[in-house]
Design a protein around this motif. Structure first.
Motif, PDB file in Angstrom:
ATOM      1  N   GLU A   1       0.834  -1.207   0.000  1.00 36.96           N
ATOM      2  CA  GLU A   1       0.000   0.000   0.000  1.00 36.96           C
ATOM      3  C   GLU A   1       0.868   1.257   0.000  1.00 36.96           C
ATOM      4  OE1 GLU A   1      -4.023  -1.496   2.331  1.00 36.96           O
ATOM      5  OE2 GLU A   1      -2.268  -0.875   3.500  1.00 36.96           O
ATOM      6  N   GLN A   2       2.000   1.221   0.688  1.00 33.95           N
ATOM      7  CA  GLN A   2       2.910   2.354   0.690  1.00 33.95           C
ATOM      8  C   GLN A   2       3.447   2.622  -0.715  1.00 33.95           C
ATOM      9  OE1 GLN A   2       5.937   1.502   3.632  1.00 33.95           O
ATOM     10  NE2 GLN A   2       4.404   1.109   5.229  1.00 33.95           N
ATOM     11  N   VAL A   3       3.785   1.553  -1.424  1.00 30.67           N
ATOM     12  CA  VAL A   3       4.269   1.687  -2.802  1.00 30.67           C
ATOM     13  C   VAL A   3       3.188   2.306  -3.679  1.00 30.67           C
ATOM     14  CG1 VAL A   3       4.967   0.400  -4.858  1.00 30.67           C
ATOM     15  CG2 VAL A   3       5.967  -0.170  -2.629  1.00 30.67           C
ATOM     16  N   GLN A   4       1.966   1.861  -3.504  1.00 29.58           N
ATOM     17  CA  GLN A   4       0.865   2.401  -4.299  1.00 29.58           C
ATOM     18  C   GLN A   4       0.659   3.892  -4.034  1.00 29.58           C
ATOM     19  OE1 GLN A   4      -2.512  -0.085  -3.393  1.00 29.58           O
ATOM     20  NE2 GLN A   4      -1.575  -1.917  -4.291  1.00 29.58           N
ATOM     21  N   ILE A   5       0.811   4.290  -2.784  1.00 28.89           N
ATOM     22  CA  ILE A   5       0.679   5.713  -2.440  1.00 28.89           C
ATOM     23  C   ILE A   5       1.758   6.525  -3.148  1.00 28.89           C
ATOM     24  CG2 ILE A   5       0.932   7.376  -0.563  1.00 28.89           C
ATOM     25  CD1 ILE A   5      -0.390   5.325   1.272  1.00 28.89           C
ATOM     26  N   ASN A  22       3.228  10.343  -8.202  1.00 32.44           N
ATOM     27  CA  ASN A  22       4.107  10.578  -9.350  1.00 32.44           C
ATOM     28  C   ASN A  22       5.549  10.146  -9.101  1.00 32.44           C
ATOM     29  OD1 ASN A  22       4.237  11.475 -12.084  1.00 32.44           O
ATOM     30  ND2 ASN A  22       5.353  13.308 -11.434  1.00 32.44           N
ATOM     31  N   LEU A  23       5.802   9.320  -8.082  1.00 34.19           N
ATOM     32  CA  LEU A  23       7.155   8.832  -7.828  1.00 34.19           C
ATOM     33  C   LEU A  23       7.378   7.539  -8.603  1.00 34.19           C
ATOM     34  CD1 LEU A  23       9.707   9.430  -6.061  1.00 34.19           C
ATOM     35  CD2 LEU A  23       8.819   7.732  -4.458  1.00 34.19           C
ATOM     36  N   ILE A  24       8.527   7.422  -9.258  1.00 40.82           N
ATOM     37  CA  ILE A  24       8.898   6.208  -9.972  1.00 40.82           C
ATOM     38  C   ILE A  24       9.488   5.230  -8.965  1.00 40.82           C
ATOM     39  CG2 ILE A  24      10.344   5.230 -11.801  1.00 40.82           C
ATOM     40  CD1 ILE A  24      10.317   8.015 -13.101  1.00 40.82           C
ATOM     41  N   VAL A  25       8.816   4.100  -8.803  1.00 42.34           N
ATOM     42  CA  VAL A  25       9.184   3.134  -7.769  1.00 42.34           C
ATOM     43  C   VAL A  25       9.757   1.880  -8.420  1.00 42.34           C
ATOM     44  CG1 VAL A  25       8.367   1.775  -5.820  1.00 42.34           C
ATOM     45  CG2 VAL A  25       7.352   4.021  -6.283  1.00 42.34           C
ATOM     46  N   GLY A  26      10.972   1.497  -8.042  1.00 43.51           N
ATOM     47  CA  GLY A  26      11.636   0.334  -8.603  1.00 43.51           C
ATOM     48  C   GLY A  26      11.351  -0.935  -7.825  1.00 43.51           C
ATOM     49  N   LYS A  29      11.820  13.917   1.404  1.00 41.93           N
ATOM     50  CA  LYS A  29      11.040  14.164   0.185  1.00 41.93           C
ATOM     51  C   LYS A  29      11.115  15.603  -0.306  1.00 41.93           C
ATOM     52  CE  LYS A  29       6.860  15.192   2.823  1.00 41.93           C
ATOM     53  NZ  LYS A  29       5.490  14.784   3.171  1.00 41.93           N
ATOM     54  N   ASP A  30      11.391  16.556   0.585  1.00 43.18           N
ATOM     55  CA  ASP A  30      11.190  17.971   0.264  1.00 43.18           C
ATOM     56  C   ASP A  30      11.953  18.433  -0.971  1.00 43.18           C
ATOM     57  OD1 ASP A  30       9.545  18.051   2.431  1.00 43.18           O
ATOM     58  OD2 ASP A  30      10.905  19.148   3.733  1.00 43.18           O
ATOM     59  N   LEU A  31      13.175  17.954  -1.157  1.00 40.88           N
ATOM     60  CA  LEU A  31      13.979  18.387  -2.306  1.00 40.88           C
ATOM     61  C   LEU A  31      13.453  17.844  -3.628  1.00 40.88           C
ATOM     62  CD1 LEU A  31      17.680  18.121  -1.040  1.00 40.88           C
ATOM     63  CD2 LEU A  31      16.167  20.104  -1.054  1.00 40.88           C
ATOM     64  N   PHE A  32      12.489  16.931  -3.579  1.00 40.02           N
ATOM     65  CA  PHE A  32      12.051  16.245  -4.792  1.00 40.02           C
ATOM     66  C   PHE A  32      10.598  16.547  -5.160  1.00 40.02           C
ATOM     67  CE2 PHE A  32      15.281  13.781  -2.584  1.00 40.02           C
ATOM     68  CZ  PHE A  32      16.213  13.575  -3.588  1.00 40.02           C
ATOM     69  N   LEU A  33       9.932  17.374  -4.392  1.00 41.48           N
ATOM     70  CA  LEU A  33       8.529  17.656  -4.657  1.00 41.48           C
ATOM     71  C   LEU A  33       8.375  18.650  -5.802  1.00 41.48           C
ATOM     72  CD1 LEU A  33       7.162  17.937  -1.003  1.00 41.48           C
ATOM     73  CD2 LEU A  33       6.945  16.001  -2.573  1.00 41.48           C
ATOM     74  N   ASP A  34       7.264  18.547  -6.500  1.00 43.70           N
ATOM     75  CA  ASP A  34       6.940  19.479  -7.572  1.00 43.70           C
ATOM     76  C   ASP A  34       6.719  20.860  -6.961  1.00 43.70           C
ATOM     77  OD1 ASP A  34       5.870  20.844  -9.751  1.00 43.70           O
ATOM     78  OD2 ASP A  34       4.884  19.043 -10.509  1.00 43.70           O
ATOM     79  N   ASN A  35       7.341  21.872  -7.539  1.00 44.17           N
ATOM     80  CA  ASN A  35       7.223  23.226  -6.993  1.00 44.17           C
ATOM     81  C   ASN A  35       5.950  23.937  -7.413  1.00 44.17           C
ATOM     82  OD1 ASN A  35       9.688  23.151  -5.606  1.00 44.17           O
ATOM     83  ND2 ASN A  35      10.822  23.663  -7.473  1.00 44.17           N
ATOM     84  N   LYS A  36       5.155  23.289  -8.242  1.00 39.75           N
ATOM     85  CA  LYS A  36       3.919  23.920  -8.686  1.00 39.75           C
ATOM     86  C   LYS A  36       2.970  24.080  -7.497  1.00 39.75           C
ATOM     87  CE  LYS A  36       4.259  21.873 -13.301  1.00 39.75           C
ATOM     88  NZ  LYS A  36       3.627  20.944 -14.286  1.00 39.75           N
ATOM     89  N   GLN A  45      -4.401  19.067  -0.972  1.00 42.50           N
ATOM     90  CA  GLN A  45      -3.826  18.132  -1.933  1.00 42.50           C
ATOM     91  C   GLN A  45      -2.570  17.497  -1.364  1.00 42.50           C
ATOM     92  OE1 GLN A  45      -3.369  19.830  -5.787  1.00 42.50           O
ATOM     93  NE2 GLN A  45      -2.376  18.039  -6.691  1.00 42.50           N
ATOM     94  N   THR A  46      -2.363  16.206  -1.649  1.00 37.31           N
ATOM     95  CA  THR A  46      -1.198  15.491  -1.125  1.00 37.31           C
ATOM     96  C   THR A  46       0.055  15.869  -1.897  1.00 37.31           C
ATOM     97  OG1 THR A  46      -1.699  13.639  -2.601  1.00 37.31           O
ATOM     98  CG2 THR A  46      -2.589  13.545  -0.364  1.00 37.31           C
ATOM     99  N   ASP A  47       1.203  15.467  -1.339  1.00 39.51           N
ATOM    100  CA  ASP A  47       2.478  15.742  -1.998  1.00 39.51           C
ATOM    101  C   ASP A  47       2.496  15.164  -3.405  1.00 39.51           C
ATOM    102  OD1 ASP A  47       3.457  16.965   0.300  1.00 39.51           O
ATOM    103  OD2 ASP A  47       4.177  15.065   1.120  1.00 39.51           O
ATOM    104  N   HIS A  48       3.159  15.881  -4.294  1.00 37.01           N
ATOM    105  CA  HIS A  48       3.281  15.429  -5.679  1.00 37.01           C
ATOM    106  C   HIS A  48       4.738  15.592  -6.087  1.00 37.01           C
ATOM    107  CE1 HIS A  48       2.839  15.478 -10.104  1.00 37.01           C
ATOM    108  NE2 HIS A  48       1.804  14.677  -9.866  1.00 37.01           N
ATOM    109  N   PHE A  49       5.359  14.488  -6.500  1.00 32.75           N
ATOM    110  CA  PHE A  49       6.776  14.529  -6.857  1.00 32.75           C
ATOM    111  C   PHE A  49       6.972  15.054  -8.274  1.00 32.75           C
ATOM    112  CE2 PHE A  49       6.577  11.438  -3.421  1.00 32.75           C
ATOM    113  CZ  PHE A  49       7.646  11.835  -2.634  1.00 32.75           C
TER     114      PHE A  49
END
Length: 332
Positions: free
Chosen positions: A10-14, A19-23, A43-50, A56-60
């Motif tokens: 479930e964590q992977v699905q979240i 928008n995170l690419i999960v290997g 996560k902060d350095l990788f979040l979308d700055n829009k 709304q939840t975090d968006h990478f």
């Protein structure tokens, strides 16, 4: 619930929904290290700055991978390991300086650190709290009722030397914060003596090349930083962007610079080079985040890193320090 339990799947699905690419290895690392420590911590350095809509939840950002975040996680862990090693050495030097100066002033008195009269009389309340804490440490080694807390070296003094425990012995059982507390409640004259002792250690370390004087207020600020970052390292908390007292100039890079006052010159240069190698690795792996990363660490300009290495070594070095810190002379 505020934070309901989620399985690793479930964590992977979240993460994927954000928008995170999960290997394939992501589940393994989440199971070993935990979602909170990896994702929420870094996560902060990788979040979308829009701009995000309310609620709304975090968006990478596009192309960000789980491996990118885990790379920063590992960088910070290795930085903690490096810092803890340097801080442990600094702590030992400071304990020695305090013991030497204080016991030298009260050489005829048994356990003078238990006498409130030997502290700043305007700080007797804090001094008494410290004395009680120290007395309890000694008592725990004397009554036989606290075997897990007993230290052989203190118990030896209690039994073989009539209860006399020199400060240089007791200091081994005091944490860095307690020794800083001890320094804070001393009178001004004793604080000056300890500051002068640290200055002399630094001057000798620099082989007389530097006549910098460490004043009492400067030493106090250094101790505040070092103890703060020592506790972060000891408790495995996020380090690279931490700020003492939430002040921008109280950064981990400031603490790295502070360590030069306590470490021998060659030891400090070796420490600083290892720090540069960590930076070189993270710059190569996370080039898009590099500018924000070194700014969050308190590094104002990349050239500042090379300038400080030149100053510490006392020689000219290549300006390509971050590209390859091995391209410098006087390798340790």
């Amino acid at each position: 619930m505020y934070k309901p339990f989620r399985t690793v799947n479930e964590q992977v699905q979240i993460l994927e929904s954000r928008n995170l690419i999960v290997g394939d290895d992501s589940s393994h690392y989440l199971r070993r290290e935990g979602y909170y420590d990896i994702i929420n911590g870094y996560k902060d350095l990788f979040l979308d700055n829009k701009p995000q809509s309310p609620g709304q939840t975090d968006h990478f950002a596009d192309t960000v991978t789980f491996e990118d975040i885990y790379t920063l996680f590992l960088f910070d862990r290795n930085l903690r390991f490096l810092m803890f090693e340097g801080l442990a050495k600094a702590e030992a030097v400071f304990k020695t300086a305090c013991s030497y100066c204080f016991m030298g002033e009260h050489r005829t008195e048994t356990n003078p650190y238990l006498n409130v009269g030997n502290y700043d009389q305007s700080k007797t309340g804090s001094a008494n709290k410290l004395i009680n804490a120290v007395f309890n440490k000694i008592r725990n080694n004397n009554d036989g009722n606290h075997p897990k807390k007993e230290k052989d070296y203190i118990r030896h003094c209690m039994i073989s030397h009539g209860g006399e425990v020199p400060l240089w012995v007791l200091a081994n059982d005091l944490c860095f914060g307690q020794v800083k507390w001890f320094f804070q409640v001393l009178d001004k004259d004793m604080q000056i003596k300890i500051s002068e002792e640290i200055t002399e250690i630094y001057r000798h370390t620099r082989q007389g090349q530097h006549e910098y004087k460490i004043k009492t207020d400067k030493l106090q600020r250094i101790l505040n930083r070092l103890v703060f970052f020592r506790n972060i390292c000891a408790h495995d908390e996020r380090l690279f962007c931490a700020k003492y007292d939430n002040r921008e100039n109280e950064s981990v890079f400031a603490a790295i610079n502070d360590l030069r006052f306590f470490l021998d010159k060659d030891d400090y240069i070796a420490f600083y080079r290892r720090f540069l190698r960590l930076l070189r690795g993270i710059k190569h792996k996370l080039p898009d985040q590099w500018a924000r990363l070194h700014e969050s660490m308190g590094i104002r300009h990349e050239d500042e890193l090379m300038t400080k290495l030149e100053k510490y070594e006392g020689c000219q070095t290549s300006s390509a320090v971050i590209t390859d810190p091995e391209n410098t002379r006087n390798k340790p």
